[in-house]
Design a protein around this motif. Structure first.
Motif, PDB file in Angstrom:
ATOM      1  N   ASN A 141       4.451  63.069 -51.878  1.00 38.37           N
ATOM      2  CA  ASN A 141       3.359  62.111 -51.696  1.00 38.37           C
ATOM      3  C   ASN A 141       2.570  62.434 -50.421  1.00 38.37           C
ATOM      4  OD1 ASN A 141       5.641  60.458 -53.196  1.00 38.37           O
ATOM      5  ND2 ASN A 141       3.700  59.456 -53.669  1.00 38.37           N
ATOM      6  N   PRO A 142       1.822  63.569 -50.410  1.00 40.21           N
ATOM      7  CA  PRO A 142       1.106  63.933 -49.189  1.00 40.21           C
ATOM      8  C   PRO A 142       0.177  62.809 -48.702  1.00 40.21           C
ATOM      9  CG  PRO A 142       0.557  65.420 -51.030  1.00 40.21           C
ATOM     10  CD  PRO A 142       1.659  64.548 -51.488  1.00 40.21           C
ATOM     11  N   GLY A 143      -0.355  62.028 -49.641  1.00 37.56           N
ATOM     12  CA  GLY A 143      -1.234  60.920 -49.262  1.00 37.56           C
ATOM     13  C   GLY A 143      -0.480  59.882 -48.443  1.00 37.56           C
ATOM     14  N   VAL A 144       0.772  59.651 -48.822  1.00 35.59           N
ATOM     15  CA  VAL A 144       1.593  58.668 -48.113  1.00 35.59           C
ATOM     16  C   VAL A 144       1.925  59.177 -46.711  1.00 35.59           C
ATOM     17  CG1 VAL A 144       3.855  57.519 -48.097  1.00 35.59           C
ATOM     18  CG2 VAL A 144       2.525  57.668 -50.218  1.00 35.59           C
ATOM     19  N   LEU A 145       2.191  60.491 -46.614  1.00 34.89           N
ATOM     20  CA  LEU A 145       2.494  61.047 -45.293  1.00 34.89           C
ATOM     21  C   LEU A 145       1.283  60.918 -44.372  1.00 34.89           C
ATOM     22  CD1 LEU A 145       4.532  62.435 -43.459  1.00 34.89           C
ATOM     23  CD2 LEU A 145       3.643  64.640 -44.251  1.00 34.89           C
ATOM     24  N   ALA A 146       0.091  61.204 -44.908  1.00 34.98           N
ATOM     25  CA  ALA A 146      -1.121  61.096 -44.094  1.00 34.98           C
ATOM     26  C   ALA A 146      -1.266  59.667 -43.572  1.00 34.98           C
ATOM     27  CB  ALA A 146      -2.337  61.486 -44.926  1.00 34.98           C
ATOM     28  N   THR A 151      -0.021  55.199 -39.174  1.00 36.17           N
ATOM     29  CA  THR A 151       0.546  53.848 -39.107  1.00 36.17           C
ATOM     30  C   THR A 151       1.512  53.730 -37.931  1.00 36.17           C
ATOM     31  OG1 THR A 151       0.408  53.774 -41.513  1.00 36.17           O
ATOM     32  CG2 THR A 151       1.714  52.050 -40.449  1.00 36.17           C
ATOM     33  N   ALA A 152       1.222  52.798 -37.043  1.00 40.59           N
ATOM     34  CA  ALA A 152       2.125  52.566 -35.905  1.00 40.59           C
ATOM     35  C   ALA A 152       3.386  51.869 -36.403  1.00 40.59           C
ATOM     36  CB  ALA A 152       1.426  51.705 -34.868  1.00 40.59           C
ATOM     37  N   SER A 153       4.539  52.192 -35.825  1.00 43.49           N
ATOM     38  CA  SER A 153       5.792  51.530 -36.206  1.00 43.49           C
ATOM     39  C   SER A 153       5.822  50.130 -35.597  1.00 43.49           C
ATOM     40  CB  SER A 153       6.995  52.285 -35.657  1.00 43.49           C
ATOM     41  OG  SER A 153       6.894  53.640 -35.962  1.00 43.49           O
TER      42      SER A 153
END
Lengths: 597, 363
Positions: A141-146, A151-153
């Motif tokens: 899921n490259p989109g999810v990784l991007a 996204t800050a934790s």
């Protein structure tokens, strides 16, 4: 057919592809998973799970000295063998009519707590989280990784990783920081285990009637100091899991459907209270409820029973797709339990295991695993309970019963609260696990680090109680006994990945029948005689596919996440196959360019 | 093949192996799909001297580059992707030499009439049916640079080969023949233990890898193909409760910190170093921490040692023989112990030195 209702979708013409993973990696044992995937509608339409190993414990234990059972049954499992030894000793203590001294119970409880901490940590961080690591998410899921990079934790102040992608990177196999640290933590926790039970994974110091471990002050201080060094790692693990799993719900709306099952959970309870547990069948309901994890059967989110007698009597071992002959026409060993309740012919006490090696046919018999079910009187149904991988069912059952109220753990009101002391860098922390909306892949994974925290908190209490006994000179650790001519016994415990029961029948001072039921037969069972699929099959079947790859470079990560969420531990296997009479369009196994490790 | 020509061939192979060029890169193909519980793989992850990641990441100098292929630790998703190196090796097409590690007993496939299997590892691509562990061993053992048996199941048959077992399970030596030699001329390297003691296994593996690198002779093995330096002594010889035995001071149940021969310990006759070494980081073990030795490293395990919790037959005689000696020695030591528990009389607060001090003393 399935026990979980199917999900409504706007159907397109199906584009069915057969996919299988055999063997499944990063689990214990041989598992093969065989599925049919509809790429047009992006869902799994069918799943078969098969286990391909038969060793025959219940066969070769017949006629042996019952006192050997704990030593032998440990060898069933190479990661949680001690759970078997403990459970076997519980069953033997019932049969011999004895109760170990309190110090022995605490030492066993401490050993089991260390086992939970070790096993859940190595499984979650070194095996399961590889499915959520940066390398894997990049490939699926490259989109999810991007998005994770941006996204800050939310809980970065606790675990120290700025973005979700940073957390994912920390799980890269053999390279990531947390991956490597977890391996080290898994060794420290095993040292704690060895202090109490001698050796990992097949313990040397556990006996029916108690332990051989010498309750010297040293073993308790050695255990405590190690525990305090890992307590912050435990707090961080909870925060990281919450961040990763919350992010998946956000980044992939609908991910709650992955691995979702009807809520059918079983938990057989863990850690005895020596003040209550006397191992008599007649009082099993009382001492079962006094365990520090409460037993329970949960159907559709409601507690059906937390009485171990009911739980015991409801167990049915079904066939239907397994490589065995039926035993239903044999002589029963136990017609009534010690309270006078009738015992079913399909109960483990009456089981005879007759292996029949044969060809694997997915529309016939396809697994060496039988199909344990729990008979629900109210609906006259044989339920395919699952364990949620262990922690989910344990926390859920404990939260629903609300009976656990100890120094550091309390339950009730739909949650379990765990208090952990100050560590090297993090302050005293109270964690709260709340009953989730779903029994699904993500919630099985989330529960695991919470249960590590639970085990750590209970260990602190057992340490304090052990030291109190030690200072009072209560150092007896073994109660001698005679093996009776005839007896029956049963033991209930939680193995790391869920329910564990041992059922024993003694005749002429020898084992007449012995059947252990670990969690994996419950979770990995094939379709039973009624066609009801086992939990892995049921959870995968009908689940949506979120992976961005098409059929040609499909990895099946969503499916593997579901299977691994149950923490499979089969010395056995899972297979997928295409339905009967359907044309097979494409058959291939997914590949994953293992550019890591 | 006559035994003479066989020996000559073996000798030639050994000579060849002693001259072999160092290997730069080697693959470990680990198969735990024998009759196993995966406990040896799990035990391996407990090792710290060295740890498996130390070896895989190249931290230990002088070893070849190691590619570890193990189902439990594999980052792959599984299935054919995971099986690729095994399939290549079976076809003789793997691009490095490989060490085959077998975990679990080898079942007897020949007792099954018709179809069926006891345990499998992947599928036979031609039929789609489970591929037996026996097929894999038949394919891979003749091509392996070395074969290592991890744990008592793989070495001798273990628990799954006990009396009354339905699968006809045996050890790798029984299956391949005890005179098996690898392509490097090595016999099977057996590391028994149920499970393996973590460092015992890693130490042996490192020695085999050093041998592969061309820096060391083959590891010295005894007649049961165990590393001599690990299994050359008995449990009793390394047990800190052994001295109680010498004084004929026996525990009569498990509440006792003394020698456990009377409560089922087989330590005096079992080849194993665990009480000396501990289980992890020197912690734990067996009789040294209150767990009877049940002989789990031995070819006779488990049947020869059952029922585990009863005194071994030989223990009755030997403990009777040692009784008079032990009783006297214990009492004499008691007397001496009482004597040395007193301080000398010149330590006092009187206003006079009585230690015998003399600055001008000459002999």
């Amino acid at each position: 057919m399935t026990t979980t209702e199917s999900r409504p979708t706007g159907r397109k013409p199906a584009q069915i592809v057969d996919m299988s993973w055999d063997p499944v990696t990063r689990i214990i044992g041989n598992l093969g998973i065989y599925t049919k995937i509809d790429f047009a509608n992006r869902e799994v339409t069918e799943c078969h799970s098969t286990s391909s190993l038969f060793r025959g414990y219940s066969v070769f234990m017949k006629g042996k000295d019952p006192r050997d059972a704990g030593f032998i049954t440990s060898r069933i499992c190479g990661i949680c063998g001690d759970n078997h030894t403990t459970c076997s000793n519980y069953a033997q203590q019932m049969a011999y009519g004895i109760k170990p001294p309190p110090m022995a119970e605490h030492i066993t409880n401490l050993g089991e707590a260390a086992e939970y901490m070790f096993d859940h940590t190595i499984y979650q961080d070194n095996l399961l989280f590889v499915d959520y690591c940066e390398a894997m998410v990049k490939a699926t899921n490259p989109g999810v990784l991007a998005r994770a990079e941006r996204t800050a934790s939310p809980r970065g102040d606790i675990h120290g990783y700025r973005t979700i992608a940073d957390i994912m990177r920390s799980y890269n196999p053999f390279e990531g920081e947390v991956y490597k640290e977890a391996l080290k933590i898994s060794r420290v926790t095993r040292e704690m285990f060895c202090l109490m039970e001698g050796r990992h994974v097949h313990p040397s110091t556990l006996y029916p009637g108690g332990v051989g471990t010498m309750p010297q002050p040293g073993i308790f201080t050695d255990y405590l100091s190690r525990l305090m060094h890992i307590i912050d790692f435990v707090k961080k693990s909870v925060a990281m899991a919450d961040d990763i799993f919350d992010f998946f719900y956000e980044a992939l709306p609908g991910y709650e459907e992955v691995g979702r099952r009807r809520i059918l959970l079983g938990c057989w309870g863990a850690w005895q209270d020596p003040a209550v547990a006397d191992y008599r069948y007649a009082t099993m309901n009382e001492w079962g409820k006094a365990m520090y994890v409460t037993p329970g059967v949960i159907v559709d989110g409601k507690l059906v029973t937390n009485d171990l007698v009911d739980i015991n009597l409801g167990i049915r071992i079904m066939l239907g797709s397994s490589f065995y002959d039926d035993w239903v026409n044999e002589q029963p060993f136990v017609t009534h339990d010690p309270l006078g309740n009738p015992v079913d012919m399909r109960h483990p006490w009456n089981q005879t295991t007759v292996p029949v090696p044969q060809k694997r046919e997915f529309d016939g018999n396809y697994s060496w695993v039988m199909s344990p079910r729990w008979y629900h009187k109210e609906t006259d149904k044989h339920l395919a309970l699952d364990t949620g991988g262990g922690p989910l069912a344990r926390l859920w059952s404990t939260a629903l019963s609300g009976l656990v109220d100890t120094r550091y753990v309390s339950s009730g009101g739909g949650s379990v609260r765990i208090q952990l002391p100050k560590g090297e860098s993090l302050p005293e922390t109270t964690l709260e696990w709340r009953i989730p909306q779903w029994s699904n892949t993500i919630e099985r994974g989330r529960a695991r680090p919470y249960f590590v925290a639970y085990a750590a908190a209970m260990a602190l209490q057992f340490l304090e109680e052990s030291m109190e006994l030690l200072r009072a000179g209560e150092t007896k650790v073994f109660q001698d006994f005679e093996v009776p001519d005839e007896a029956i016994g049963c033991g209930f415990h939680e193995a790391v990945r869920g329910v564990l029961s041992h059922h024993l029948v003694i005749k002429d001072k020898k084992i007449a029948n012995y059947h252990p039921y670990p969690p994996t037969p419950w979770n990995a069972s094939p379709r039973d005689i009624y066609g009801t699929p086992g939990p892995y099959e049921d959870a995968v079947q009908g689940q949506p596919i979120f992976e961005e790859n098409g059929p040609d470079d499909f990895k099946g990560v969503d499916i593997m996440r579901t299977v691994r969420s149950f923490d499979p531990c089969l010395p056995c296997g899972v297979h997928m196959y295409m339905g009967k009479g359907k044309t097979l369009n494409v058959v291939h196994s997914p590949t994953y360019g293992a550019n890591h490790g | 093949m006559t035994s003479e020509s066989h020996t000559t061939a073996a000798r030639e192979r050994i000579e060849r192996s002693e001259e072999h060029e160092g290997i730069d890169e080697i693959t470990i193909l680990w198969i735990s799909e024998g009759m196993s519980c995966d406990g040896d793989t799990v035990s391996l992850t407990a090792a710290m001297q060295p740890s498996i990641e130390d070896v895989v990441l190249g931290l230990i100098p002088g070893l070849p580059k190691v590619n570890l292929v193990n189902k439990v630790l594999s980052p792959s998703l599984g299935g054919e992707d995971f099986l690729t190196p095994y399939r290549q090796a079976a076809r003789g097409e793997l691009d490095t030499p490989f060490i085959l590690v077998i975990e679990g007993s080898v079942p007897n496939q020949d007792i099954i009439e018709g179809d069926g299997f006891w345990t499998s590892f992947g599928n036979d691509p031609a039929t789609g049916q489970p591929q037996t562990i026996n097929w894999w061993i038949d394919q891979l053992a003749p091509k392996a640079w070395a074969v290592v048996a991890a744990g008592t199941c793989a070495t001798y048959g273990g628990i799954h080969g006990m009396a009354g077992n339905p699968t006809g399970s045996m050890g790798l030596g029984d299956y391949l023949g005890w005179d098996y030699r690898s392509t490097a001329g090595l016999p099977i390297v057996n590391v028994p233990g149920c499970p393996i003691q973590p460092e015992n296994f890693m130490e042996t593996l490192v020695w085999v890898l050093q041998h592969a690198a061309g820096d060391a002779p083959p590891p010295p093995l005894d007649h049961m193909l165990r590393p001599q330096w690990l299994f050359g002594k008995t449990v009793h010889e390394g047990c800190d409760r052994g001295s109680y035995y010498e004084q004929a001071d026996f525990g009569l149940d498990y509440n006792s910190p003394k020698c456990m021969v009377k409560t089922g310990c087989w330590g005096p006759v079992v080849n194993c170093n665990v009480p000396k070494r501990g289980w992890m980081a020197g912690i734990g073990g067996c009789p040294n921490v209150g767990g009877i030795c049940i002989g789990c490293t031995m070819p006779g395990f488990p049947d020869a040692f059952m029922p585990f919790m009863d005194e071994p037959p030989g223990g009755t005689l030997s403990s009777m023989v040692i009784k008079p000696y032990g009783a006297i020695i214990r009492r004499l030591r008691g007397v001496t112990n009482e004597m040395v528990n007193h301080e000398p009389k010149w330590r006092h607060r009187k206003n006079k030195l009585t230690s015998g001090y003399d600055p001008y003393w000459r002999p």
